[in-house]
Design an enzyme around this catalytic site. Structure first.
Site, PDB file in Angstrom:
ATOM      1  N   CYS A 136       3.066 -12.423 110.438  1.00 53.16           N
ATOM      2  CA  CYS A 136       2.101 -11.765 109.564  1.00 53.16           C
ATOM      3  C   CYS A 136       0.702 -12.346 109.693  1.00 53.16           C
ATOM      4  O   CYS A 136      -0.268 -11.732 109.261  1.00 53.16           O
ATOM      5  CB  CYS A 136       2.574 -11.826 108.113  1.00 53.16           C
ATOM      6  N   GLU A 159       5.600 -12.209  99.912  1.00 54.90           N
ATOM      7  CA  GLU A 159       4.769 -12.566 101.060  1.00 54.90           C
ATOM      8  C   GLU A 159       4.888 -11.407 102.035  1.00 54.90           C
ATOM      9  O   GLU A 159       5.942 -11.212 102.650  1.00 54.90           O
ATOM     10  CB  GLU A 159       5.255 -13.884 101.662  1.00 54.90           C
TER      11      GLU A 159
END
Length: 498
Positions: free
Chosen positions: A286, A252
Protein backbone atom coordinates in the site's frame (compact mmCIF):
# COMPACT_ATOMS: atom_id res chain seq x y z
CA UNK A 1 7.97 -31.96 3.43
CA UNK A 2 8.56 -31.79 -0.32
CA UNK A 3 7.92 -28.47 -2.02
CA UNK A 4 5.55 -30.38 -4.34
CA UNK A 5 3.42 -31.63 -1.44
CA UNK A 6 0.63 -29.20 -0.55
CA UNK A 7 0.32 -27.87 2.99
CA UNK A 8 -2.83 -29.11 4.72
CA UNK A 9 -4.21 -26.20 6.71
CA UNK A 10 -7.06 -26.92 9.15
CA UNK A 11 -8.96 -24.31 11.12
CA UNK A 12 -7.96 -23.89 14.78
CA UNK A 13 -11.08 -23.82 16.94
CA UNK A 14 -11.70 -24.52 20.63
CA UNK A 15 -8.07 -25.36 21.25
CA UNK A 16 -7.64 -27.89 18.43
CA UNK A 17 -6.82 -28.08 14.73
CA UNK A 18 -10.01 -29.09 12.93
CA UNK A 19 -10.64 -30.08 9.33
CA UNK A 20 -14.01 -29.21 7.83
CA UNK A 21 -16.18 -30.76 5.14
CA UNK A 22 -15.16 -28.22 2.54
CA UNK A 23 -11.59 -27.34 1.50
CA UNK A 24 -10.11 -24.79 -0.90
CA UNK A 25 -6.95 -25.29 -2.91
CA UNK A 26 -4.41 -22.53 -3.41
CA UNK A 27 -2.35 -22.75 -6.59
CA UNK A 28 1.00 -21.01 -6.44
CA UNK A 29 1.09 -18.11 -8.91
CA UNK A 30 4.62 -18.85 -10.14
CA UNK A 31 5.09 -22.61 -9.96
CA UNK A 32 1.49 -23.28 -11.01
CA UNK A 33 0.73 -26.21 -8.71
CA UNK A 34 -1.39 -26.59 -5.59
CA UNK A 35 0.63 -25.44 -2.58
CA UNK A 36 -1.98 -25.40 0.21
CA UNK A 37 -5.35 -26.93 0.95
CA UNK A 38 -7.29 -25.02 3.62
CA UNK A 39 -10.38 -26.17 5.49
CA UNK A 40 -13.19 -23.69 4.93
CA UNK A 41 -15.36 -22.30 7.70
CA UNK A 42 -19.13 -21.99 7.43
CA UNK A 43 -21.68 -19.91 9.32
CA UNK A 44 -22.06 -22.53 12.05
CA UNK A 45 -18.31 -22.73 12.65
CA UNK A 46 -18.13 -18.94 12.89
CA UNK A 47 -20.61 -19.04 15.76
CA UNK A 48 -18.58 -21.76 17.48
CA UNK A 49 -15.39 -19.72 17.09
CA UNK A 50 -16.96 -16.55 18.50
CA UNK A 51 -18.33 -18.40 21.53
CA UNK A 52 -14.95 -20.05 22.08
CA UNK A 53 -13.15 -16.71 21.85
CA UNK A 54 -15.50 -15.14 24.38
CA UNK A 55 -15.02 -18.08 26.72
CA UNK A 56 -11.25 -17.90 26.33
CA UNK A 57 -10.88 -14.23 27.26
CA UNK A 58 -9.99 -14.88 30.86
CA UNK A 59 -7.04 -17.11 30.02
CA UNK A 60 -5.19 -14.05 28.70
CA UNK A 61 -6.71 -11.29 30.81
CA UNK A 62 -5.52 -12.95 34.02
CA UNK A 63 -1.92 -13.28 32.81
CA UNK A 64 0.35 -10.59 34.17
CA UNK A 65 1.92 -8.20 31.65
CA UNK A 66 5.26 -9.82 32.48
CA UNK A 67 3.94 -13.27 31.56
CA UNK A 68 2.47 -11.98 28.30
CA UNK A 69 5.74 -10.25 27.44
CA UNK A 70 7.73 -13.43 28.09
CA UNK A 71 5.44 -15.36 25.73
CA UNK A 72 5.82 -12.73 23.01
CA UNK A 73 9.60 -12.83 23.34
CA UNK A 74 9.53 -16.63 22.99
CA UNK A 75 7.40 -16.16 19.87
CA UNK A 76 10.10 -13.87 18.46
CA UNK A 77 12.80 -16.46 19.12
CA UNK A 78 10.72 -19.22 17.49
CA UNK A 79 10.10 -16.98 14.48
CA UNK A 80 13.85 -16.54 14.03
CA UNK A 81 14.24 -20.32 14.10
CA UNK A 82 11.58 -20.80 11.41
CA UNK A 83 12.40 -17.82 9.20
CA UNK A 84 13.42 -19.93 6.20
CA UNK A 85 10.20 -21.93 6.49
CA UNK A 86 8.15 -18.73 6.57
CA UNK A 87 9.98 -17.38 3.53
CA UNK A 88 9.41 -20.60 1.59
CA UNK A 89 5.69 -20.59 2.30
CA UNK A 90 5.41 -16.98 1.18
CA UNK A 91 7.28 -17.80 -2.03
CA UNK A 92 5.12 -20.82 -2.83
CA UNK A 93 1.74 -19.34 -1.93
CA UNK A 94 2.27 -15.79 -3.16
CA UNK A 95 5.27 -15.64 -5.47
CA UNK A 96 7.15 -13.39 -3.04
CA UNK A 97 10.94 -13.75 -3.46
CA UNK A 98 12.55 -15.65 -0.58
CA UNK A 99 14.86 -12.69 0.04
CA UNK A 100 11.76 -10.57 0.75
CA UNK A 101 10.17 -13.42 2.68
CA UNK A 102 13.18 -13.63 5.00
CA UNK A 103 12.87 -9.90 5.49
CA UNK A 104 9.22 -10.33 6.43
CA UNK A 105 10.14 -13.08 8.90
CA UNK A 106 12.68 -10.73 10.52
CA UNK A 107 9.92 -8.16 10.86
CA UNK A 108 7.57 -10.70 12.44
CA UNK A 109 10.18 -11.41 15.10
CA UNK A 110 10.78 -7.71 15.61
CA UNK A 111 7.05 -7.05 15.93
CA UNK A 112 6.73 -9.69 18.64
CA UNK A 113 9.68 -8.18 20.52
CA UNK A 114 8.35 -4.64 20.21
CA UNK A 115 4.95 -5.79 21.48
CA UNK A 116 6.65 -7.53 24.39
CA UNK A 117 8.40 -4.30 25.37
CA UNK A 118 5.14 -2.35 25.17
CA UNK A 119 3.39 -4.98 27.29
CA UNK A 120 5.84 -4.38 30.11
CA UNK A 121 4.78 -0.71 30.10
CA UNK A 122 1.09 -1.41 30.72
CA UNK A 123 -0.24 0.37 33.77
CA UNK A 124 -2.54 3.16 34.75
CA UNK A 125 -2.56 6.65 36.19
CA UNK A 126 -3.59 8.82 39.08
CA UNK A 127 -5.84 11.62 37.83
CA UNK A 128 -5.76 15.16 39.25
CA UNK A 129 -9.20 14.80 40.82
CA UNK A 130 -8.42 17.27 43.58
CA UNK A 131 -7.41 19.92 41.11
CA UNK A 132 -11.05 21.03 41.07
CA UNK A 133 -13.23 21.95 44.07
CA UNK A 134 -15.73 19.14 43.59
CA UNK A 135 -12.91 16.59 43.65
CA UNK A 136 -11.58 17.54 47.08
CA UNK A 137 -11.17 14.54 49.33
CA UNK A 138 -11.20 12.08 46.41
CA UNK A 139 -8.62 9.98 44.62
CA UNK A 140 -9.23 8.71 41.10
CA UNK A 141 -7.20 5.95 39.48
CA UNK A 142 -7.33 4.49 35.99
CA UNK A 143 -6.08 1.28 34.47
CA UNK A 144 -6.23 -0.22 30.99
CA UNK A 145 -8.46 -3.26 30.55
CA UNK A 146 -8.94 -5.60 27.57
CA UNK A 147 -11.81 -5.15 25.12
CA UNK A 148 -12.23 -8.93 25.32
CA UNK A 149 -12.16 -10.33 21.78
CA UNK A 150 -10.26 -8.89 18.80
CA UNK A 151 -11.03 -9.90 15.23
CA UNK A 152 -7.97 -9.80 12.94
CA UNK A 153 -8.58 -9.89 9.18
CA UNK A 154 -5.31 -9.97 7.30
CA UNK A 155 -4.26 -9.41 3.65
CA UNK A 156 -2.18 -11.52 1.27
CA UNK A 157 0.66 -9.13 0.57
CA UNK A 158 2.38 -9.40 3.98
CA UNK A 159 0.28 -12.05 5.73
CA UNK A 160 2.83 -13.04 8.36
CA UNK A 161 3.92 -9.62 9.62
CA UNK A 162 0.51 -7.96 9.40
CA UNK A 163 -0.95 -10.84 11.39
CA UNK A 164 1.90 -10.51 13.91
CA UNK A 165 0.98 -6.85 14.44
CA UNK A 166 -2.66 -7.65 15.14
CA UNK A 167 -2.17 -10.84 17.15
CA UNK A 168 0.71 -9.49 19.24
CA UNK A 169 -1.14 -6.28 20.12
CA UNK A 170 -4.34 -8.15 20.93
CA UNK A 171 -2.53 -10.62 23.19
CA UNK A 172 -0.43 -7.89 24.79
CA UNK A 173 -3.65 -6.10 25.72
CA UNK A 174 -5.05 -9.22 27.38
CA UNK A 175 -7.53 -10.26 24.70
CA UNK A 176 -8.39 -13.43 22.86
CA UNK A 177 -8.12 -13.24 19.08
CA UNK A 178 -10.11 -14.52 16.12
CA UNK A 179 -8.09 -14.64 12.91
CA UNK A 180 -9.58 -14.73 9.41
CA UNK A 181 -6.79 -15.62 7.01
CA UNK A 182 -6.49 -14.33 3.43
CA UNK A 183 -7.65 -17.04 0.98
CA UNK A 184 -4.37 -16.65 -0.92
CA UNK A 185 -2.13 -17.34 2.12
CA UNK A 186 -3.64 -19.83 4.59
CA UNK A 187 -0.37 -21.72 5.18
CA UNK A 188 1.62 -18.50 5.63
CA UNK A 189 -0.97 -17.45 8.23
CA UNK A 190 -1.10 -20.78 10.03
CA UNK A 191 2.64 -20.82 10.72
CA UNK A 192 2.34 -17.61 12.75
CA UNK A 193 -0.49 -19.19 14.76
CA UNK A 194 1.65 -22.30 15.30
CA UNK A 195 4.49 -20.14 16.61
CA UNK A 196 2.19 -18.22 18.96
CA UNK A 197 0.76 -21.43 20.40
CA UNK A 198 4.19 -23.02 20.83
CA UNK A 199 5.39 -19.86 22.57
CA UNK A 200 2.65 -20.19 25.18
CA UNK A 201 -0.37 -18.22 24.03
CA UNK A 202 -3.27 -20.16 25.61
CA UNK A 203 -4.90 -22.40 23.01
CA UNK A 204 -8.37 -21.22 24.00
CA UNK A 205 -7.34 -17.64 23.21
CA UNK A 206 -6.79 -18.13 19.45
CA UNK A 207 -9.32 -19.09 16.81
CA UNK A 208 -8.23 -19.38 13.16
CA UNK A 209 -10.76 -19.52 10.35
CA UNK A 210 -10.30 -19.79 6.60
CA UNK A 211 -12.84 -18.56 4.10
CA UNK A 212 -14.01 -15.75 1.90
CA UNK A 213 -15.62 -12.36 2.34
CA UNK A 214 -18.86 -13.88 3.65
CA UNK A 215 -17.02 -15.34 6.64
CA UNK A 216 -15.33 -12.01 7.29
CA UNK A 217 -18.64 -10.15 7.16
CA UNK A 218 -20.29 -12.56 9.60
CA UNK A 219 -17.38 -12.22 12.00
CA UNK A 220 -17.43 -8.41 11.81
CA UNK A 221 -21.12 -8.32 12.71
CA UNK A 222 -20.92 -10.93 15.47
CA UNK A 223 -21.93 -9.79 18.98
CA UNK A 224 -19.22 -10.18 21.59
CA UNK A 225 -16.33 -8.94 19.46
CA UNK A 226 -14.78 -5.85 21.01
CA UNK A 227 -12.54 -4.61 18.19
CA UNK A 228 -11.90 -5.28 14.51
CA UNK A 229 -8.48 -4.86 12.88
CA UNK A 230 -8.50 -5.06 9.09
CA UNK A 231 -5.90 -4.54 6.39
CA UNK A 232 -7.02 -4.51 2.77
CA UNK A 233 -8.57 -2.42 0.03
CA UNK A 234 -10.56 0.75 0.63
CA UNK A 235 -13.73 -0.88 -0.73
CA UNK A 236 -13.36 -3.90 1.53
CA UNK A 237 -12.56 -1.62 4.48
CA UNK A 238 -15.80 0.28 3.95
CA UNK A 239 -17.68 -3.02 3.96
CA UNK A 240 -15.92 -4.06 7.18
CA UNK A 241 -16.85 -0.78 8.85
CA UNK A 242 -20.50 -1.17 7.84
CA UNK A 243 -20.65 -4.75 9.10
CA UNK A 244 -18.81 -3.96 12.35
CA UNK A 245 -21.14 -1.09 13.27
CA UNK A 246 -20.18 0.63 16.54
CA UNK A 247 -17.27 -1.70 17.34
CA UNK A 248 -13.78 -0.27 17.59
CA UNK A 249 -12.06 -0.52 14.22
CA UNK A 250 -8.51 -0.17 13.00
CA UNK A 251 -8.52 -0.02 9.20
CA UNK A 252 -5.27 0.06 7.23
CA UNK A 253 -6.37 0.46 3.64
CA UNK A 254 -5.00 1.45 0.25
CA UNK A 255 -2.78 4.12 -1.21
CA UNK A 256 -1.19 5.43 -4.40
CA UNK A 257 1.90 6.85 -2.79
CA UNK A 258 3.85 9.75 -4.23
CA UNK A 259 7.58 10.41 -3.93
CA UNK A 260 8.86 13.89 -4.76
CA UNK A 261 12.39 14.44 -6.08
CA UNK A 262 13.10 18.16 -5.66
CA UNK A 263 15.60 20.25 -7.61
CA UNK A 264 18.28 19.99 -4.90
CA UNK A 265 17.91 16.22 -4.42
CA UNK A 266 20.59 13.57 -4.61
CA UNK A 267 19.17 12.14 -7.83
CA UNK A 268 21.40 9.07 -7.90
CA UNK A 269 20.26 8.12 -4.40
CA UNK A 270 16.61 8.84 -5.20
CA UNK A 271 16.66 6.80 -8.41
CA UNK A 272 18.25 3.79 -6.72
CA UNK A 273 15.85 3.91 -3.77
CA UNK A 274 12.73 4.26 -5.93
CA UNK A 275 13.80 1.36 -8.15
CA UNK A 276 14.55 -0.83 -5.16
CA UNK A 277 11.26 -0.17 -3.35
CA UNK A 278 8.91 0.44 -6.27
CA UNK A 279 9.01 -3.20 -7.36
CA UNK A 280 9.66 -5.16 -4.16
CA UNK A 281 6.93 -7.75 -3.63
CA UNK A 282 5.96 -6.93 -7.24
CA UNK A 283 4.70 -3.55 -6.07
CA UNK A 284 2.02 -5.20 -3.92
CA UNK A 285 2.30 -2.83 -1.00
CA UNK A 286 0.00 0.00 0.00
CA UNK A 287 3.03 2.32 0.29
CA UNK A 288 4.88 1.06 -2.77
CA UNK A 289 6.44 3.83 -4.85
CA UNK A 290 3.75 4.51 -7.45
CA UNK A 291 4.07 8.15 -8.54
CA UNK A 292 7.42 9.91 -8.68
CA UNK A 293 7.29 13.67 -9.23
CA UNK A 294 10.69 14.93 -10.42
CA UNK A 295 11.64 18.59 -10.84
CA UNK A 296 11.90 19.38 -14.53
CA UNK A 297 15.53 20.45 -14.20
CA UNK A 298 16.45 16.92 -13.04
CA UNK A 299 13.85 14.87 -14.93
CA UNK A 300 16.04 13.40 -17.69
CA UNK A 301 18.84 12.66 -15.24
CA UNK A 302 16.45 10.82 -12.95
CA UNK A 303 14.76 8.83 -15.73
CA UNK A 304 18.11 7.64 -17.10
CA UNK A 305 19.36 6.49 -13.69
CA UNK A 306 16.02 5.05 -12.62
CA UNK A 307 15.46 3.07 -15.82
CA UNK A 308 18.99 1.69 -15.59
CA UNK A 309 18.34 0.37 -12.08
CA UNK A 310 14.98 -1.08 -13.11
CA UNK A 311 16.51 -2.93 -16.05
CA UNK A 312 19.02 -4.53 -13.69
CA UNK A 313 16.36 -5.99 -11.37
CA UNK A 314 16.36 -9.80 -11.40
CA UNK A 315 12.92 -11.16 -12.31
CA UNK A 316 12.20 -14.85 -11.90
CA UNK A 317 11.61 -17.82 -9.62
CA UNK A 318 10.71 -16.55 -6.13
CA UNK A 319 12.53 -19.54 -4.60
CA UNK A 320 15.81 -18.38 -6.17
CA UNK A 321 17.73 -16.26 -3.64
CA UNK A 322 18.90 -13.97 -6.46
CA UNK A 323 15.37 -13.05 -7.54
CA UNK A 324 14.30 -9.50 -6.70
CA UNK A 325 10.90 -9.49 -8.43
CA UNK A 326 8.76 -12.61 -8.38
CA UNK A 327 5.18 -13.00 -9.48
CA UNK A 328 2.02 -11.19 -8.50
CA UNK A 329 -0.63 -12.90 -6.40
CA UNK A 330 -2.52 -14.31 -9.40
CA UNK A 331 -3.06 -14.04 -13.14
CA UNK A 332 -6.00 -11.67 -12.76
CA UNK A 333 -3.90 -9.13 -10.84
CA UNK A 334 -1.12 -9.36 -13.40
CA UNK A 335 -3.56 -8.91 -16.28
CA UNK A 336 -4.99 -5.79 -14.63
CA UNK A 337 -1.57 -4.16 -14.20
CA UNK A 338 -0.53 -4.94 -17.76
CA UNK A 339 -3.79 -3.49 -19.09
CA UNK A 340 -3.41 -0.29 -17.04
CA UNK A 341 0.09 0.19 -18.48
CA UNK A 342 -1.27 -0.31 -21.99
CA UNK A 343 -4.04 2.22 -21.30
CA UNK A 344 -1.48 4.76 -20.09
CA UNK A 345 0.41 4.42 -23.38
CA UNK A 346 -2.80 4.81 -25.37
CA UNK A 347 -3.52 8.00 -23.42
CA UNK A 348 -0.15 9.56 -24.19
CA UNK A 349 2.35 8.06 -21.76
CA UNK A 350 5.50 6.19 -22.78
CA UNK A 351 6.99 2.98 -21.39
CA UNK A 352 10.74 2.73 -21.97
CA UNK A 353 10.90 -0.63 -20.20
CA UNK A 354 8.73 -3.37 -18.73
CA UNK A 355 5.03 -4.06 -18.54
CA UNK A 356 5.27 -7.47 -20.25
CA UNK A 357 3.08 -10.14 -18.71
CA UNK A 358 3.71 -13.88 -18.49
CA UNK A 359 1.10 -15.75 -16.40
CA UNK A 360 1.18 -13.96 -13.02
CA UNK A 361 4.50 -12.19 -13.62
CA UNK A 362 4.77 -8.65 -14.98
CA UNK A 363 8.19 -7.23 -15.79
CA UNK A 364 8.91 -3.98 -13.89
CA UNK A 365 7.34 -1.14 -15.86
CA UNK A 366 8.39 2.50 -16.02
CA UNK A 367 5.57 4.77 -17.23
CA UNK A 368 6.62 8.29 -18.24
CA UNK A 369 4.31 11.30 -18.22
CA UNK A 370 0.86 9.75 -18.55
CA UNK A 371 -2.07 12.17 -18.13
CA UNK A 372 -3.39 12.85 -14.63
CA UNK A 373 -6.61 11.06 -15.60
CA UNK A 374 -4.82 7.74 -16.26
CA UNK A 375 -5.58 4.87 -13.88
CA UNK A 376 -1.87 4.43 -13.15
CA UNK A 377 -1.89 7.93 -11.68
CA UNK A 378 -5.36 8.11 -10.16
CA UNK A 379 -5.93 4.63 -8.72
CA UNK A 380 -3.85 2.22 -6.65
CA UNK A 381 -1.75 0.11 -9.03
CA UNK A 382 -0.68 -2.47 -6.43
CA UNK A 383 1.70 -3.93 -8.97
CA UNK A 384 5.16 -3.54 -10.57
CA UNK A 385 4.65 -0.22 -12.36
CA UNK A 386 6.03 3.18 -11.40
CA UNK A 387 4.86 6.44 -12.95
CA UNK A 388 7.39 9.26 -13.40
CA UNK A 389 6.04 12.80 -13.85
CA UNK A 390 7.74 16.18 -14.14
CA UNK A 391 6.93 19.40 -12.29
CA UNK A 392 8.08 22.99 -12.08
CA UNK A 393 6.19 24.21 -9.02
CA UNK A 394 5.81 22.46 -5.65
CA UNK A 395 2.36 23.96 -5.17
CA UNK A 396 1.29 22.03 -8.25
CA UNK A 397 2.66 18.77 -6.81
CA UNK A 398 0.96 19.30 -3.46
CA UNK A 399 -2.33 19.96 -5.22
CA UNK A 400 -2.01 16.82 -7.34
CA UNK A 401 -1.03 14.66 -4.36
CA UNK A 402 -3.87 15.95 -2.20
CA UNK A 403 -6.37 15.42 -5.02
CA UNK A 404 -6.01 11.69 -4.43
CA UNK A 405 -8.67 9.98 -2.33
CA UNK A 406 -5.80 8.21 -0.57
CA UNK A 407 -3.38 9.63 1.96
CA UNK A 408 -1.09 6.99 3.41
CA UNK A 409 2.57 7.98 2.98
CA UNK A 410 4.75 10.12 0.75
CA UNK A 411 8.46 10.45 0.15
CA UNK A 412 10.49 13.64 -0.39
CA UNK A 413 14.09 13.96 -1.54
CA UNK A 414 15.46 17.39 -0.64
CA UNK A 415 18.03 19.05 1.62
CA UNK A 416 15.97 22.18 2.20
CA UNK A 417 14.57 22.30 5.73
CA UNK A 418 11.98 24.90 4.80
CA UNK A 419 10.64 22.67 2.03
CA UNK A 420 10.52 19.71 4.40
CA UNK A 421 8.38 21.48 6.98
CA UNK A 422 6.27 23.18 4.34
CA UNK A 423 5.30 19.87 2.73
CA UNK A 424 4.88 18.12 6.08
CA UNK A 425 2.26 20.75 6.91
CA UNK A 426 0.49 20.65 3.56
CA UNK A 427 0.56 17.07 2.29
CA UNK A 428 -2.52 15.11 3.37
CA UNK A 429 -0.77 11.89 4.38
CA UNK A 430 -0.21 9.86 7.52
CA UNK A 431 3.58 10.10 7.21
CA UNK A 432 6.22 11.89 5.15
CA UNK A 433 9.59 10.17 4.60
CA UNK A 434 12.51 12.53 4.03
CA UNK A 435 15.34 11.51 1.69
CA UNK A 436 13.68 8.17 1.26
CA UNK A 437 10.82 6.83 -0.86
CA UNK A 438 7.24 6.36 0.28
CA UNK A 439 7.86 2.63 0.75
CA UNK A 440 9.56 2.81 4.12
CA UNK A 441 8.19 1.46 7.38
CA UNK A 442 9.51 0.82 10.88
CA UNK A 443 7.33 -1.59 12.83
CA UNK A 444 7.63 0.32 16.11
CA UNK A 445 6.53 3.63 14.54
CA UNK A 446 2.85 4.59 14.05
CA UNK A 447 1.68 3.58 10.57
CA UNK A 448 -1.58 4.58 8.94
CA UNK A 449 -3.22 7.17 6.78
CA UNK A 450 -6.03 9.64 6.23
CA UNK A 451 -8.99 9.81 3.86
CA UNK A 452 -9.60 6.45 2.16
CA UNK A 453 -6.29 5.10 3.46
CA UNK A 454 -7.83 4.15 6.76
CA UNK A 455 -8.54 4.76 10.42
CA UNK A 456 -6.10 4.34 13.30
CA UNK A 457 -2.39 3.62 13.47
CA UNK A 458 -0.81 0.19 13.20
CA UNK A 459 2.15 -0.36 15.50
CA UNK A 460 2.21 -2.29 18.77
CA UNK A 461 1.98 0.70 21.11
CA UNK A 462 -0.93 2.27 19.25
CA UNK A 463 -2.77 -0.97 18.54
CA UNK A 464 -2.53 -2.19 22.11
CA UNK A 465 -4.26 1.04 23.14
CA UNK A 466 -6.95 0.45 20.50
CA UNK A 467 -7.54 -3.02 21.91
CA UNK A 468 -7.97 -1.83 25.50
CA UNK A 469 -10.38 0.41 27.36
CA UNK A 470 -9.92 2.72 30.34
CA UNK A 471 -11.41 1.63 33.64
CA UNK A 472 -11.75 4.30 36.33
CA UNK A 473 -11.79 3.85 40.12
CA UNK A 474 -13.22 6.66 42.30
CA UNK A 475 -12.03 6.61 45.92
CA UNK A 476 -14.23 9.02 47.87
CA UNK A 477 -13.05 10.21 51.23
CA UNK A 478 -9.46 9.28 50.45
CA UNK A 479 -7.13 12.17 49.65
CA UNK A 480 -3.57 12.07 48.44
CA UNK A 481 -3.06 15.60 49.76
CA UNK A 482 -4.64 15.78 53.19
CA UNK A 483 -6.79 13.99 55.73
CA UNK A 484 -9.76 16.23 54.98
CA UNK A 485 -13.21 14.81 54.42
CA UNK A 486 -15.05 14.92 51.13
CA UNK A 487 -15.73 18.48 50.07
CA UNK A 488 -18.80 19.97 51.69
CA UNK A 489 -19.48 21.93 48.52
CA UNK A 490 -22.82 20.99 46.93
CA UNK A 491 -22.40 18.11 44.48
CA UNK A 492 -24.77 19.22 41.75
CA UNK A 493 -24.03 16.10 39.72
CA UNK A 494 -25.31 13.85 42.52
CA UNK A 495 -28.42 15.98 43.08
CA UNK A 496 -29.32 16.21 39.43
CA UNK A 497 -28.63 12.63 38.38
CA UNK A 498 -31.84 10.59 38.30
Amino acid sequence: MSRDTPFTVPCFIEGAWQETAEAAERQGPYHRHVVSIASQADAALVEVAVKAAIAGRGSVATLSPSDRADILERAADLTDQRSDEIAERLALELGKPVRDGRGEALRVAATFRIAAAETRRLGGSVLPAEGWPLGRGSTVLTRSTPVGVVLAITPFNAPANLLAHKLAASFAGGNSTIIKSPPQAPASTAIVVEIALEAGVPAEAIQLLHGGADIGAQLCAAPGIGAVAFTGSAAAGAAVARAAGPKRTVLELGGNAATIVHADADVAKAAAACARTGYSNSGQSCISVQRVYVHSSRFDEFVTAFTGHVNNLVVGDPLDPATEVGSMVDDQAASRVASWVEEAVAEGGTVPTGGVRSNATVTPAVVLKPPASAKVVREEIFGPAVVVLGYDDLDQVVEECNASRYGLQAGLFTHDVGTIFDLWRRLEVGALVINGPSNHRLDHIPFGGVKDSGIGRESPAFMIEDFMTTSTLHLRGISLWSESEISSAPNRTERETP
